[in-house]
Design an enzyme around this catalytic site. Sequence first.
Site, PDB file in Angstrom:
ATOM      1  N   LYS A 269       0.770  -1.332  -0.015  1.00  0.00           N
ATOM      2  CA  LYS A 269       0.021   0.140   0.040  1.00  0.00           C
ATOM      3  C   LYS A 269       1.092   1.239  -0.121  1.00  0.00           C
ATOM      4  CE  LYS A 269      -4.322   1.195   1.998  1.00  0.00           C
ATOM      5  NZ  LYS A 269      -5.498   0.740   2.937  1.00  0.00           N
ATOM      6  N   GLU A 348     -20.048  -4.842   9.348  1.00  0.00           N
ATOM      7  CA  GLU A 348     -21.388  -4.154   9.932  1.00  0.00           C
ATOM      8  C   GLU A 348     -22.330  -4.914  10.740  1.00  0.00           C
ATOM      9  OE1 GLU A 348     -20.221  -3.415   7.304  1.00  0.00           O
ATOM     10  OE2 GLU A 348     -19.048  -1.553   7.689  1.00  0.00           O
ATOM     11  N   ARG A 376     -26.175  -1.423   6.271  1.00  0.00           N
ATOM     12  CA  ARG A 376     -25.976  -2.491   5.827  1.00  0.00           C
ATOM     13  C   ARG A 376     -26.619  -3.634   7.020  1.00  0.00           C
ATOM     14  NH1 ARG A 376     -21.178  -4.323   2.911  1.00  0.00           N
ATOM     15  NH2 ARG A 376     -21.893  -3.561   0.916  1.00  0.00           N
TER      16      ARG A 376
HETATM   17  C1  TPP Z   1     -19.626  -1.411   3.989  1.00  0.00           C
HETATM   18  C2  TPP Z   1     -18.236  -0.732   4.199  1.00  0.00           C
HETATM   19  N1  TPP Z   1     -17.558  -0.470   5.447  1.00  0.00           N
HETATM   20  C3  TPP Z   1     -16.532   0.360   5.676  1.00  0.00           C
HETATM   21  C4  TPP Z   1     -15.965   0.876   4.592  1.00  0.00           C
HETATM   22  C5  TPP Z   1     -14.987   1.981   4.663  1.00  0.00           C
HETATM   23  N2  TPP Z   1     -13.680   1.398   3.764  1.00  0.00           N
HETATM   24  C6  TPP Z   1     -13.338   1.710   2.862  1.00  0.00           C
HETATM   25  S1  TPP Z   1     -11.939   1.393   2.145  1.00  0.00           S
HETATM   26  C7  TPP Z   1     -12.082   0.129   3.474  1.00  0.00           C
HETATM   27  C8  TPP Z   1     -10.632  -0.671   3.494  1.00  0.00           C
HETATM   28  C9  TPP Z   1     -10.635  -1.795   2.246  1.00  0.00           C
HETATM   29  O1  TPP Z   1      -9.492  -2.394   2.599  1.00  0.00           O
HETATM   30  P1  TPP Z   1      -9.008  -3.241   1.368  1.00  0.00           P
HETATM   31  O2  TPP Z   1     -10.295  -3.811   0.676  1.00  0.00           O
HETATM   32  O3  TPP Z   1      -8.016  -4.235   2.128  1.00  0.00           O
HETATM   33  O4  TPP Z   1      -8.251  -2.346   0.393  1.00  0.00           O
HETATM   34  P2  TPP Z   1      -7.004  -1.387   0.275  1.00  0.00           P
HETATM   35  O5  TPP Z   1      -7.434   0.212   0.815  1.00  0.00           O
HETATM   36  O6  TPP Z   1      -6.273  -2.003   1.593  1.00  0.00           O
HETATM   37  O7  TPP Z   1      -6.310  -1.593  -0.702  1.00  0.00           O
HETATM   38  C10 TPP Z   1     -12.650   0.471   4.515  1.00  0.00           C
HETATM   39  C11 TPP Z   1     -12.903  -0.111   5.661  1.00  0.00           C
HETATM   40  C12 TPP Z   1     -16.541   0.783   3.062  1.00  0.00           C
HETATM   41  N3  TPP Z   1     -16.237   1.460   2.311  1.00  0.00           N
HETATM   42  N4  TPP Z   1     -17.670  -0.182   3.106  1.00  0.00           N
END
Ligand code: TPP
Length: 607
Positions: A269, A348, A376
Amino acid sequence: MKGLKKEELGQLAAEIRQELVATVTANGGHLASNLGAVELTIALHRVFDSPRDKIIWDVGHQSYVHKLLTGRRQRFASLRQYGGLSGFTSRSESEHDPFGAGHASTSVSAALGMAIARDLSGDDYHVVAIIGDGAITGGMALEALNQVGHLSSRICVILNDNGMSISPTVGALAKLLSRVRFDYRYRWAREESKRVLDSIPGGRWLWQAIQRVRNVFKGLIMPTVLWEELGFTYMGPINGHNIAELETAFTQARDYRTKPTFVHVITTKGKGYLPAEGDAVYFHGVPVKGASTKAIPSYSEVFAQTVLRLARENPQLVAITPAMPEGNCLDIVAAEFPQRVFDVGICEQHAVTFAAGLATQGFIPIVAIYSTFLQRALDQLIHDVCLQDLPVTFAIDRSGIVGEDGKTHQGTFDISYLIFIPNLIVAAPKDENELQHLLYTAVKSKHPMAIRYPRGSGLGVELDPVLHEIPIGKGEIVRQGKDVVILAIGTTVASAFEAAQELASKGIEATVVNARFAKPLDSELIIDLASHIKRLVTVEENALSGGFGNSVVDLLQKSGVNDIRVKSIGIPDEFVEQGTQAFLRSKYSLDAEGIAKQVSELFPSHQ
Ligand SMILES: Cc1ncc(C[n+]2csc(CCOP(=O)(O)OP(=O)(O)O)c2C)c(N)n1
């Protein structure tokens, strides 16, 4: 891009990174996730044929490189601005975005739907879902993988594994993945050993013996077996910053026609931009350049400081966050009480029922959750918490207009989806001081209670050192006036107060009420004021449909208070675009100026 020579791709990746850093540090947005996905996206578009092949990004926050490569470079400077490119994928924005997103863990379900549609209609395109190691822990993703394995449909799932959600990914699955990442590093070491052994006499024989032993234990040391058992053909782990290696894996996955494939890609990342590599948590979502760095604490900070105080006093108090410990500041509490703060991952629904379970055993759970993501868990809220009248507190952060994240993230529905639920108390503080008292009230209430508060800094008011309970269902008059009642809830109270000052200069005297509770309403106060003053305006940063204003009108009708003029200010029946909070509040007449204008329309002679 498909025509570029292999040796030119490194330069392309470097140029993309420059553009990402320049635009995202100015406009705000998801920088680190995109920097980590540059080579992956280039390789994807060289192997697959978008838009004929369907490329589906989970969450969509890491799709900026995809946007740059699919005809949106000229508009890239407008990213996340009003009228500009979305910070997520959007069907209305490009034919290369076959599925819109913003919330996590939807990509595999959508991909499976498209793959089945393809097969039923006799078509032949490829369907690819790219999902992060954070998003794959979401229940929906696991439900979808379960069905893909069952149907054995031809789709390709690419796991973009960087070990991070917004914070480090949590959970047993995350541990399993980190063993693979470890093995991935081990593989480099292994290749190096092979090279060394090959160069000495007898070395080749020794190498083969080591390999035979290793293969026997492969299932044990390589947790990749999980994906195979789920019905996928597993490929990986792949170096996610080596375009040639990625292209080879994606080509194999594309051409593998008998089973679903699972390509495990390891990325870093923030790759290629040292500040982001060093602090991927901060650079997950960077603020807009020049965003206020006021010393006033945010609502989230005041929330967390209050939880900390309450946790010190009460060992039964526990806090739960679905993957947002930095966003809602529970990391402050976790630093002191690591055993009593639970990051459950992007889950959630589980977060809410987990809290319900804790509450049955006498614990006092606070679920800190963003308004948009609580959507959700509506059934868990109804069925597991409220139906059993369990004392779970919902601290609903990012309620109302959130700004640049746009349509998928605005918290403009929570009052509507909360107030119809029996047993649930729904409150919104007028400022950060009231937030702490409402939280105190909630944990004492012995009932489920939801407290909504907005994104951003508080009003800068003093925080009372001693917390006290606020009587449930009681509002307060913050200004007296004889001509009109402005009944506001949450942070709109401050704007309504300001509007009343402005109206006074036009000769209109307004009573301003801080309603505090959307449920139960302070019926006594509302009926009394309405029947005397005869003009009433409700203000809420929520959808008008089913919202606070609707419920006030309902109350007045049921109470037979008919001969009055009522106007409701709030969000009409539409999804709120992206833009700054200030701009959008002004657009929907939710700032002082807008409220004053709307109220003065009830007084034609004063216009
Ligand atoms: C249902 C939901 N909960 C929380 C989020 C907030 N959120 C956005 S990106 C993210 C992390 C995603 O992690 P990953 O899939 O590993 O992607 P990365 O950014 O590490 O590439 C979160 C928790 C969201 N978008 N949707």
